[in-house]
Design an enzyme around this catalytic site. Sequence first.
Site, PDB file in Angstrom:
ATOM      1  CE1 TYR A  72      -4.181   1.821   0.663  1.00  0.00           C
ATOM      2  CE2 TYR A  72      -2.608   3.374   1.609  1.00  0.00           C
ATOM      3  CZ  TYR A  72      -3.877   3.099   1.119  1.00  0.00           C
ATOM      4  OH  TYR A  72      -4.812   4.092   1.075  1.00  0.00           O
ATOM      5  CG  PHE A 124      -8.200  16.345 -25.473  1.00  0.00           C
ATOM      6  CD1 PHE A 124      -8.392  16.391 -26.854  1.00  0.00           C
ATOM      7  CD2 PHE A 124      -8.666  15.250 -24.774  1.00  0.00           C
ATOM      8  CE1 PHE A 124      -9.039  15.349 -27.516  1.00  0.00           C
ATOM      9  CE2 PHE A 124      -9.311  14.204 -25.440  1.00  0.00           C
ATOM     10  CZ  PHE A 124      -9.486  14.248 -26.805  1.00  0.00           C
ATOM     11  CG  ASP A 215      -2.530  17.880 -21.736  1.00  0.00           C
ATOM     12  OD1 ASP A 215      -1.951  16.764 -21.718  1.00  0.00           O
ATOM     13  OD2 ASP A 215      -3.745  17.986 -21.960  1.00  0.00           O
ATOM     14  CE  LYS A 258      -4.285  10.185 -24.416  1.00  0.00           C
ATOM     15  NZ  LYS A 258      -5.117  10.185 -23.219  1.00  0.00           N
ATOM     16  CG  HIS A 450     -17.297  13.498 -26.856  1.00  0.00           C
ATOM     17  ND1 HIS A 450     -17.195  14.634 -26.094  1.00  0.00           N
ATOM     18  CD2 HIS A 450     -16.225  12.733 -26.546  1.00  0.00           C
ATOM     19  CE1 HIS A 450     -16.085  14.570 -25.363  1.00  0.00           C
ATOM     20  NE2 HIS A 450     -15.487  13.424 -25.616  1.00  0.00           N
TER      21      HIS A 450
END
Length: 459
Positions: A72, A124, A215, A258, A450
């Site tokens: 943990y 984004f 980002d 990504k 969306h």
Amino acid sequence: MTQHPPEPYRIKMVEPVKLIDKEAREKALEEAGYNVFALKAEDVFIDMLTDSGTGAMSKHQWAAMMLGDESYAGARSYFRLAEAVDEIFGFEHWLPTHQGRAAEGILSTLLVKEGNYVPNNMHFDTTDANIRSRGGRPTNLVIDEAYDPENLHPFKGNMDLEKLKAFIEEVGAENIPFGMMTVTNNAGGGQPVSMENIRAVAKIYKSYEIPFFIDAARYAENAYFVKMREEGYADKTPTEITQELFSLADGMTMSAKKDAIVNIGGLLCMRDNNLFVQAQNELIMREGFPTYGGLAGRDLDAMAVGLYEGLEEDYLRSRLGQTAYLNEKLLEIGVPVIQPAGGHAVYLDAGALLPHIPHAEFPDQALVVELYREGGIRGVELGSVMFSYEDPDTGEMVYPDLELVRLAIPRRTYTQSHLDYIVETVEKIVARTDEIKGYRFTYAPQFLKHFTARFESIA
Ligand code: F0G
């Protein structure tokens, strides 16, 4: 014959995919309310919905997962990841999060107040929504070239420096809790940002004492573009370029799904100790203890390896080569796409392809539906469904300049023949664009429409 560089890997384990027949695809669309997010993955032949969490991990990553320490607190996995994060990004403090939007959520919760503004080249959807949901106003100040799909500017993700300065003067630095830059610029075509531009943006933010957050979802692809296109970087490694880039910022939010080539994971990094202490407390409330942050130990280990693999040059050459290949093939058959090719995806200009469908009837959504109908291909709309909003001052709908359909290429997952199949499918759609009709909502939530909206055809 155009080709992309041979993949610098071979296939060791396969995941079968199948093209279901035409009637079954029609039925699947109907049941999904014409929203491809509601399709079953099993019914999708080639899934270009996203490059997020959909890449193929390497044998080294899978092996690292077996070393995952599930303690943990203070797990060995945490310290292995710490080493990679320190070496590559070099921030004083960092926290693991379960994905990018969790890092954005924590940052927005701590810093954004009602009526604040957050400038970016382009936000984004998740950063946009996180800021908006705190009463803030995300603002896009990318260079004008970004809105011209045919403009071949090498760094179309760059911030417009004059617009940025004017914007700060107009709204007041005291109303900007932090400024951002997204590398590469996903919402604007996966286009890179130059080092020169980041340096200038950092300088502007600094002069107004506005903290600067990057980002960082596609940091490695951006680094490779800098290496290929910016003077003075040809002999630097993507790692060196990445280190230089992040040395200019005060922090970053990152989706590791990504360029770190993992199925789940994110990072929140910063230099400021005060902010870190608060972020840690938020993390404990929402995500988990600071040494695991909503992830399993094995996920931290996969990320530690993936952060380096994402920066390997032969991988990046092949990766960007695939995108360029698909872009070029689509151009050859006369399909309007954003040029030059971005890093992780090709972006079809649905507005130009379907000029008879107005913004309010979602031309990009119509094209997304046709890609699935024709060939079982799943793309995503990046246009009026995702980005239109009601102006809080005037109450009028504001539509984005471009109606795009993104075909994101998962990392190390599809081959050249899959890309060729996509081109053949698009060619069939292009032959019958006149018949294609727009869509209207039958349901849409307030934020991030969306994902769960449902549609009907305007026949
Ligand atoms: N920032 C950028 C530039 C992104 O592209 C994404 C995700 C996020 C932040 C949020 O990260 O998904 O880990 O919470 N983009 C995915 C996409 C979903 O399909 O482009 P996340």
